[in-house]
Design an enzyme around this catalytic site. Structure first.
Site, PDB file in Angstrom:
ATOM      1  N   HIS A 518     -53.310  52.089  18.565  1.00  0.00           N
ATOM      2  CA  HIS A 518     -53.889  50.756  18.462  1.00  0.00           C
ATOM      3  C   HIS A 518     -55.400  50.848  18.448  1.00  0.00           C
ATOM      4  O   HIS A 518     -56.088  50.184  19.213  1.00  0.00           O
ATOM      5  CB  HIS A 518     -53.411  49.868  19.611  1.00  0.00           C
ATOM      6  CG  HIS A 518     -51.917  49.777  19.714  1.00  0.00           C
ATOM      7  ND1 HIS A 518     -51.260  49.338  20.832  1.00  0.00           N
ATOM      8  CD2 HIS A 518     -50.937  50.082  18.816  1.00  0.00           C
ATOM      9  CE1 HIS A 518     -49.949  49.388  20.631  1.00  0.00           C
ATOM     10  NE2 HIS A 518     -49.736  49.843  19.414  1.00  0.00           N
TER      11      HIS A 518
HETATM   12  C1  LIG Z   1     -46.095  55.694  17.045  1.00  0.00           C
HETATM   13  C2  LIG Z   1     -46.585  54.312  16.701  1.00  0.00           C
HETATM   14  C3  LIG Z   1     -46.050  53.202  17.356  1.00  0.00           C
HETATM   15  C4  LIG Z   1     -46.519  51.918  17.042  1.00  0.00           C
HETATM   16  N1  LIG Z   1     -45.934  50.860  17.653  1.00  0.00           N
HETATM   17  C5  LIG Z   1     -46.392  49.622  17.409  1.00  0.00           C
HETATM   18  C6  LIG Z   1     -45.772  48.501  18.017  1.00  0.00           C
HETATM   19  O1  LIG Z   1     -44.787  48.616  18.744  1.00  0.00           O
HETATM   20  N2  LIG Z   1     -46.292  47.275  17.783  1.00  0.00           N
HETATM   21  C7  LIG Z   1     -47.394  47.100  17.005  1.00  0.00           C
HETATM   22  O2  LIG Z   1     -47.856  45.961  16.887  1.00  0.00           O
HETATM   23  N3  LIG Z   1     -47.955  48.146  16.362  1.00  0.00           N
HETATM   24  C8  LIG Z   1     -47.484  49.395  16.542  1.00  0.00           C
HETATM   25  N4  LIG Z   1     -48.036  50.460  15.886  1.00  0.00           N
HETATM   26  C9  LIG Z   1     -49.179  50.218  14.966  1.00  0.00           C
HETATM   27  C10 LIG Z   1     -48.734  49.858  13.545  1.00  0.00           C
HETATM   28  O3  LIG Z   1     -47.934  50.849  13.011  1.00  0.00           O
HETATM   29  C11 LIG Z   1     -49.992  49.635  12.696  1.00  0.00           C
HETATM   30  O4  LIG Z   1     -50.743  48.572  13.286  1.00  0.00           O
HETATM   31  C12 LIG Z   1     -49.718  49.243  11.261  1.00  0.00           C
HETATM   32  O5  LIG Z   1     -48.870  50.135  10.622  1.00  0.00           O
HETATM   33  C13 LIG Z   1     -51.054  49.186  10.527  1.00  0.00           C
HETATM   34  O6  LIG Z   1     -50.866  48.870   9.164  1.00  0.00           O
HETATM   35  P1  LIG Z   1     -51.962  49.315   8.107  1.00  0.00           P
HETATM   36  O7  LIG Z   1     -51.537  48.805   6.793  1.00  0.00           O
HETATM   37  O8  LIG Z   1     -53.310  48.960   8.624  1.00  0.00           O
HETATM   38  O9  LIG Z   1     -51.908  50.920   8.130  1.00  0.00           O
HETATM   39  P2  LIG Z   1     -50.673  51.899   7.828  1.00  0.00           P
HETATM   40  O10 LIG Z   1     -49.397  51.188   7.840  1.00  0.00           O
HETATM   41  O11 LIG Z   1     -50.828  53.066   8.715  1.00  0.00           O
HETATM   42  O12 LIG Z   1     -50.953  52.354   6.334  1.00  0.00           O
HETATM   43  C14 LIG Z   1     -52.110  53.129   6.013  1.00  0.00           C
HETATM   44  C15 LIG Z   1     -51.724  54.096   4.913  1.00  0.00           C
HETATM   45  O13 LIG Z   1     -52.937  54.537   4.302  1.00  0.00           O
HETATM   46  C16 LIG Z   1     -52.776  55.899   3.920  1.00  0.00           C
HETATM   47  N5  LIG Z   1     -54.135  56.471   3.751  1.00  0.00           N
HETATM   48  C17 LIG Z   1     -55.075  56.663   4.705  1.00  0.00           C
HETATM   49  N6  LIG Z   1     -56.194  57.182   4.135  1.00  0.00           N
HETATM   50  C18 LIG Z   1     -55.939  57.315   2.812  1.00  0.00           C
HETATM   51  C19 LIG Z   1     -56.708  57.782   1.720  1.00  0.00           C
HETATM   52  N7  LIG Z   1     -57.967  58.204   1.858  1.00  0.00           N
HETATM   53  N8  LIG Z   1     -56.135  57.785   0.490  1.00  0.00           N
HETATM   54  C20 LIG Z   1     -54.851  57.350   0.306  1.00  0.00           C
HETATM   55  N9  LIG Z   1     -54.069  56.914   1.320  1.00  0.00           N
HETATM   56  C21 LIG Z   1     -54.629  56.873   2.553  1.00  0.00           C
HETATM   57  C22 LIG Z   1     -51.983  56.505   5.053  1.00  0.00           C
HETATM   58  O14 LIG Z   1     -51.333  57.692   4.624  1.00  0.00           O
HETATM   59  C23 LIG Z   1     -51.030  55.361   5.403  1.00  0.00           C
HETATM   60  O15 LIG Z   1     -49.789  55.492   4.741  1.00  0.00           O
HETATM   61  C24 LIG Z   1     -47.559  51.750  16.112  1.00  0.00           C
HETATM   62  C25 LIG Z   1     -48.072  52.863  15.442  1.00  0.00           C
HETATM   63  C26 LIG Z   1     -47.578  54.131  15.724  1.00  0.00           C
HETATM   64  C27 LIG Z   1     -48.127  55.280  14.965  1.00  0.00           C
END
Ligand SMILES: Cc1cc2nc3c(=O)[nH]c(=O)nc-3n(C[C@H](O)[C@H](O)[C@H](O)COP(=O)(O)OP(=O)(O)OC[C@H]3O[C@@H](n4cnc5c(N)ncnc54)[C@H](O)[C@@H]3O)c2cc1C
Ligand code: SF4
Length: 590
Positions: A518
């Site tokens: 987080h």
């Molecule tokens: C173990 C774990 C448990 C969690 N549990 C909870 C929970 O219970 N409740 C909650 O609210 N949240 C939880 N979270 C957090 C939640 O998963 C994230 O808040 C959410 O996925 C964020 O979405 P996002 O689109 O910002 O990033 P993500 O879903 O992480 O997507 C980002 C993507 O960008 C890609 N990327 C990064 N840099 C580059 C680049 N330079 N070029 C191309 N691709 C790239 C990555 O590979 C990734 O696939 C948890 C996270 C983890 C890891």
């Protein structure tokens, strides 16, 4: 040679939660084209997550996480200390691959509280300006809870969230969270089954006059057909959930929910194994597209009208800082030096633990959401007049999914001083399923001295600087922790533990110990380019055809997991981009 691709309307950096939400909400009712460049591989519920209960592979070797051999992050506790890279996973576990981190998340799905959105104003009005320490740079969000309510509602129905409403249109309902803001509808599904340890907690804290309620969860408690038409199965309580993909698709992720309708349009492509290395801008400072490298090391330029960085908090900050040009010498969004500021985290700790000598709680089964929570000591739900801190935490008992390998060291302090041998094995066997804790997931306020910038020394696999995190807890969090440790002790004693241990002081932040994924802030939204990077839609002030999604937008982090709000913000941005942005591309939305 850089290969020039055909232009698209929208390109996202990353193919995770927020990118897939944008695609599912923007594309079906428009004629736009969109590409998500995702550094990891493609994977789907079937066949990739069938029979995947391999603890060593997923929990200990972090198979679904970002590859630290390619990109890592450095950390130092303050500006005078040296920064070193994370070489093995510790503090957080960002994901990589189609669907991003949400594929292996725990799925607690919160709405933030109304007072979280007016954080600074609320505290000053109730306690006076002196209550906020000078170095704390907390801000109000640029809109209220009520502005986001309909987006929370749509997200919860698309995800099929399981839970018990606590405040239905202003009416407080028994059994739900009485502190939540008003919601227009109940949750679409009933709560998940509660664990034995959860039931013990529920009864005990109710006896203390607190208000336990079941965790709102992005895991389905029963079969569900969502508004997109995805047909999904309910949870099996299999016990291999966090850090694993769900084998039946009961845990909501882009794979179960947003990718199918987006891909069905035929105008959306997720180009996997494509790592973005920068946003390009023209002489006027307008973004023209992104540069990326594929798995064979070939470099491409993807032109696009609109560039959206959806790469999770840490890489969103780095993407902006790396995108330096004549027009933006310090990076896109950073003309006023605000990128990397207000970096915050989550105060996740287990202050009190206990042993129930003749009890077995079956901690191996269930998942992280099969427990109750209390919000009585979260945010400003209790009077802070006579305490030496602001903020609070959600509090909860140990959840299911106790991992067989990593939990082998999880004995109650003082049971044995060995970590090997016959005595340790005997104690482990007799107590592994009889030890439980009270956890806190606390606020992380923003400070001038906690920030991110580019590391001057360490680089990634492409020779680009890593993100350097400067972060540690402050007096406010230490005081808050002491207060919550005492409340945790009251709870564990009320639960009738035979032996208890309490950790009373908050230790300095540790980069090498998992706390939560987080990480928040760093590209925060606001009402003014002088104190924020984006407006309330995530649109970058100094480069309006670039948007940021995700928790990097939070001005500070409340005492609950981020993704309910990350999702609601993406719904809000998607609506604005779909209905308004393309009428006047490149202009700031108001
Ligand atoms: C173990 C774990 C448990 C969690 N549990 C909870 C929970 O219970 N409740 C909650 O609210 N949240 C939880 N979270 C957090 C939640 O998963 C994230 O808040 C959410 O996925 C964020 O979405 P996002 O689109 O910002 O990033 P993500 O879903 O992480 O997507 C980002 C993507 O960008 C890609 N990327 C990064 N840099 C580059 C680049 N330079 N070029 C191309 N691709 C790239 C990555 O590979 C990734 O696939 C948890 C996270 C983890 C890891
Ligand atoms: S506990 Fe439920 S949601 Fe989690 S992986 Fe198992 S079946 Fe899926």
């Amino acid at each position: 040679m850089v290969v020039q691709n055909d232009p698209v309307d929208i390109v996202t950096i990353g193919g995770g939660m927020t990118a897939s939400i944008l695609a599912a909400l923007i594309l079906p009712s428009t004629s736009h084209t969109m590409v998500s460049l995702e550094q990891g591989a493609a994977r789907w519920t079937y066949p990739d997550f069938a029979h995947n209960h391999d603890s060593l592979r997923f929990n200990n070797r972090y198979e679904l996480m970002q590859d630290l051999n390619q990109v890592s992050w450095t950390w130092r506790p303050n500006e005078n200390a040296p920064a070193l890279p994370m070489r093995q996973y510790g503090s957080f576990n960002p994901g990589q691959g189609l669907g991003g981190s949400m594929v292996h998340w725990t799925a607690l799905t919160w709405r933030f509280l109304p007072s979280d959105f007016a954080y600074r104003t609320h505290h000053i009005e109730r306690y006076g300006a002196d209550k906020i320490p000078d170095e704390m740079t907390v801000q109000d969000w640029p809109f209220s809870y009520l502005d986001l309510e309909r987006h929370y509602d749509a997200l919860e129905y698309d995800m099929g969230v399981s839970g018990q409403a606590g405040n239905l249109n202003g009416r407080i309902l028994e059994g739900g969270n009485p502190f939540e803001g008003p919601r227009q509808r109940p949750y679409p599904n009933p709560p998940l089954a509660q664990s034995a340890f959860g039931n013990l907690f529920h009864e005990a804290v109710q006896g203390l006059g607190l208000h336990p309620f079941p965790t709102p969860s992005g895991i389905l408690s029963q079969g569900y057909t969502d508004p997109f038409g995805n047909v999904r199965a309910g949870c099996l309580y299999c016990g291999f959930c966090t850090r694993y993909g769900c084998e039946v698709g009961a845990k909501t992720s882009p794979l179960t929910t947003w990718l199918p309708p987006a891909l069905d349009t035929g105008r959306y492509e997720v180009r996997t194994r494509s790592h973005v290395i920068g946003i390009e801008t023209d002489d006027d400072g307008r973004a023209t597209g992104v540069r990326y490298v594929n798995a064979d090391g070939n470099e491409f330029f993807q032109p696009a009208e609109l560039v959206i960085t959806s790469a999770y908090t840490l890489e969103n900050i780095r993407n902006l800082l790396l995108s330096r040009s004549k027009a933006h010498p310090d990076g896109v969004g950073n003309d006023r030096g605000r990128v990397g500021r207000n970096y915050t985290y989550q105060l996740a700790q287990n202050p009190a633990s206990g042993l129930w000598e003749n009890e077995r709680f079956n901690f191996y089964m269930g998942n992280g959401c099969t427990i109750p929570q209390v919000f009585d000591y979260n945010a400003d739900n209790f009077d802070h007049s006579d305490v030496d801190f602001i903020g609070g935490a959600r509090m909860y008992p140990s959840a299911g999914q106790r991992e067989p390998i990593s939990s082998a060291q999880n004995l109650l302090e003082g049971l044995t001083d060995r970590r090997w041998g016959a005595e340790w094995k005997q104690t482990l066997g007799s107590s592994w399923d009889s030890v439980g804790s009270i956890g806190i997931e606390g606020e992380s306020p923003a400070y001038e001295g906690n920030f991110c910038d580019l590391d001057p020394r360490f680089t990634d696999a492409w020779g680009l600087p890593l993100l350097r995190i400067t972060f540690d807890w402050r007096e406010n969090e230490r005081n808050m922790y002491r207060f919550l440790a005492n409340r945790s002790e009251e709870m564990i004693k009320a639960m009738g533990a035979d032996r208890t241990t309490v950790t009373r002081q908050l230790a300095p932040y540790r980069y090498d110990v998992y706390q939560s994924t987080h990480a928040t802030g760093g590209c925060i939204m606001g009402t003014d380019p002088g104190n924020s990077v984006t407006n309330g839609y995530g649109q970058v002030w100094d480069t309006p055809n670039v948007f940021v999604t995700g928790a990097a937008l939070f001005p500070q982090n409340p005492g609950a997991n981020p993704s309910g709000t990350v999702g609601a913000l993406a719904y809000r941005a998607a609506e604005a981009i779909r209905d308004r942005y393309f009428k006047a591309p490149g202009e700031l939305l108001t």
